[in-house]
Design a protein around this motif. Structure first.
Motif, mmCIF file in Angstrom:
data_model
loop_
_atom_site.group_PDB
_atom_site.id
_atom_site.type_symbol
_atom_site.label_atom_id
_atom_site.label_comp_id
_atom_site.label_asym_id
_atom_site.label_seq_id
_atom_site.Cartn_x
_atom_site.Cartn_y
_atom_site.Cartn_z
ATOM 1 N N VAL A 1 0.792 -1.210 0.115
ATOM 2 C CA VAL A 1 0.085 0.416 0.048
ATOM 3 C C VAL A 1 0.197 1.244 0.080
ATOM 4 O O VAL A 1 0.937 2.097 -0.671
ATOM 5 C CB VAL A 1 -0.987 0.524 1.462
ATOM 6 N N GLY B 1 2.375 2.487 -3.533
ATOM 7 C CA GLY B 1 1.363 2.856 -3.947
ATOM 8 C C GLY B 1 0.363 1.927 -4.689
ATOM 9 O O GLY B 1 -0.088 2.119 -6.198
ATOM 10 N N GLU B 2 1.127 0.642 -4.867
ATOM 11 C CA GLU B 2 -0.245 -0.018 -5.653
ATOM 12 C C GLU B 2 -1.447 -0.309 -6.047
ATOM 13 O O GLU B 2 -2.326 -0.126 -4.307
ATOM 14 C CB GLU B 2 0.873 -1.805 -5.810
ATOM 15 N N SER B 3 -1.321 -0.611 -6.401
ATOM 16 C CA SER B 3 -3.886 -0.651 -6.087
ATOM 17 C C SER B 3 -3.641 -2.195 -6.453
ATOM 18 O O SER B 3 -3.741 -2.819 -5.690
ATOM 19 C CB SER B 3 -3.919 -0.732 -8.209
ATOM 20 N N PRO B 4 -5.000 -1.829 -5.105
ATOM 21 C CA PRO B 4 -6.158 -2.725 -4.730
ATOM 22 C C PRO B 4 -6.073 -3.802 -5.885
ATOM 23 O O PRO B 4 -6.065 -5.172 -4.686
ATOM 24 C CB PRO B 4 -7.416 -1.831 -4.106
ATOM 25 N N ALA B 5 -6.870 -4.246 -6.382
ATOM 26 C CA ALA B 5 -6.460 -5.134 -7.368
ATOM 27 C C ALA B 5 -5.398 -5.983 -7.380
ATOM 28 O O ALA B 5 -4.882 -6.988 -6.925
ATOM 29 C CB ALA B 5 -6.932 -4.395 -8.807
ATOM 30 N N PHE B 6 -4.152 -4.944 -7.994
ATOM 31 C CA PHE B 6 -2.807 -6.148 -7.998
ATOM 32 C C PHE B 6 -2.641 -6.556 -6.009
ATOM 33 O O PHE B 6 -1.746 -7.600 -6.389
ATOM 34 C CB PHE B 6 -1.916 -4.333 -8.418
#
Length: 323
Positions: free
Chosen positions: A220, A223-228
């Protein structure tokens, strides 16, 4: 070498379990009030008639002699002959296995493709205002709702009203795929309610445990996306308990579809074995229970291997131990 030792221990344990199951079901059947002769001939049959029928099927021998003869034949692949239909039990079970197998597979697929996403969704939204509440309520209701209640409601509604799906009238898939699916969708849906609910609940708990891990917090922060994050960090690490549950549910569905098969008049193994219990058809019941135990043991081994592939830290290949 450790893996080989694990396989040896697992094989010996499976053999001991099957022998224990065979002894228990053999003794339980003969401890039930009313033997085969009394059940078939009725309460007014003479002792001579009962004795003659018992001699015809070898039921006048001692229980130890009967068990030993049956065990020897079973080890050779011969599970005896049904005393009612006079057909080989192996042939009778194999003709009904596709019905129960298809029913279980359809229910398990529903658990995987509905229960797992529902569990992930309720876990991810657990801290949101009201998030996941509907999913938790539905999973709790599904686990607690008896199959005979839901099945009776479904049978009434689809028998009373023309809703496009049939109740009963089973047709083999190879004869008419469309008719087969029309007859199997409803019982599979009823049977899958428990599987979906239990899978959703287990997935939710597993995902919640993973969400508090440091590597998720680091993902998190990057900055990784929630889906990833869900695909690459959460699903694999939360998969082990879900895989174990699904394999256990599969074994349960293969042996526990009795009520659904009765309600929807499906010629599966469950209903066949229950009918055999009422008729004291010993060979059928013994073979059916032994088959259910063997399926459960095999699926437990499959679960161990799959868990090892998902997370080598938990697998037998890494430790040489059963998990």
């Amino acid at each position: 070498m450790r893996l080989f030792s694990w396989w040896i221990r697992r094989a010996l344990g499976a053999a001991a379990t099957l022998v224990g199951v065979s002894i228990l079901v053999f003794l339980a059947l003969r401890a039930m009030p009313g033997g085969f002769a009394e059940t078939i001939l009725g309460p007014f049959a003479s002792e001579e008639q009962q004795r003659e029928l018992a001699q015809r099927y070898g039921l006048d021998d001692s229980a130890l002699a009967q068990y030993w003869l049956w065990l020897q034949a079973a080890l050779g692949g011969d599970f005896g002959t049904s005393m009612i239909s006079q057909e080989p039990v192996a042939d009778e079970l194999s003709s009904r296995l596709p019905v129960t197998g298809q029913l279980a597979v359809m229910a398990v697929l529903a658990a995987v493709f509905i229960g797992v996403p529902l569990g992930v969704l309720t876990a991810v939204r657990a801290r949101a205002d009201g998030g996941g509440t509907v999913g938790r309520l539905l999973s709790g209701l599904g686990v607690s709702l008896p199959e005979f209640v839901l099945g009776s409601i479904v049978v009434f509604l689809f028998s009373r009203y023309a809703l496009g799906l049939s109740v009963g009238g089973y047709v083999p898939f190879g004869d008419d795929p469309a008719a087969n699916l029309r007859a199997m969708i409803l019982p599979a849906a009823v049977l899958s309610v428990f599987a979906i609910s239990a899978t959703a609940r287990t997935t939710r708990d597993a995902v919640l445990n993973v969400l508090v891990e440091p590597y998720v917090t680091a993902a998190v922060a990057r900055g990784e996306s929630p889906a990833f994050i869900i695909r690459h960090h959460i699903l694999r690490n939360a998969a082990a308990p879900v895989v174990v549950l699904i394999t256990t549910i599969t074994a349960y569905l293969l042996g526990g579809a009795i009520i659904v098969e009765y309600l929807f008049n499906l010629p599966g193994i469950g209903s066949y074995v229950v009918q055999a219990v009422g008729r004291r058809d010993y060979a059928v019941v013994q073979a059916g229970v032994l088959l259910a135990a063997a399926v459960f043991i095999v699926l437990n081994v499959v679960a161990d291997l799959l868990v090892g592939l998902i997370d080598p830290r938990l697998g037998v290949t890494a430790t040489g131990r059963q998990t």
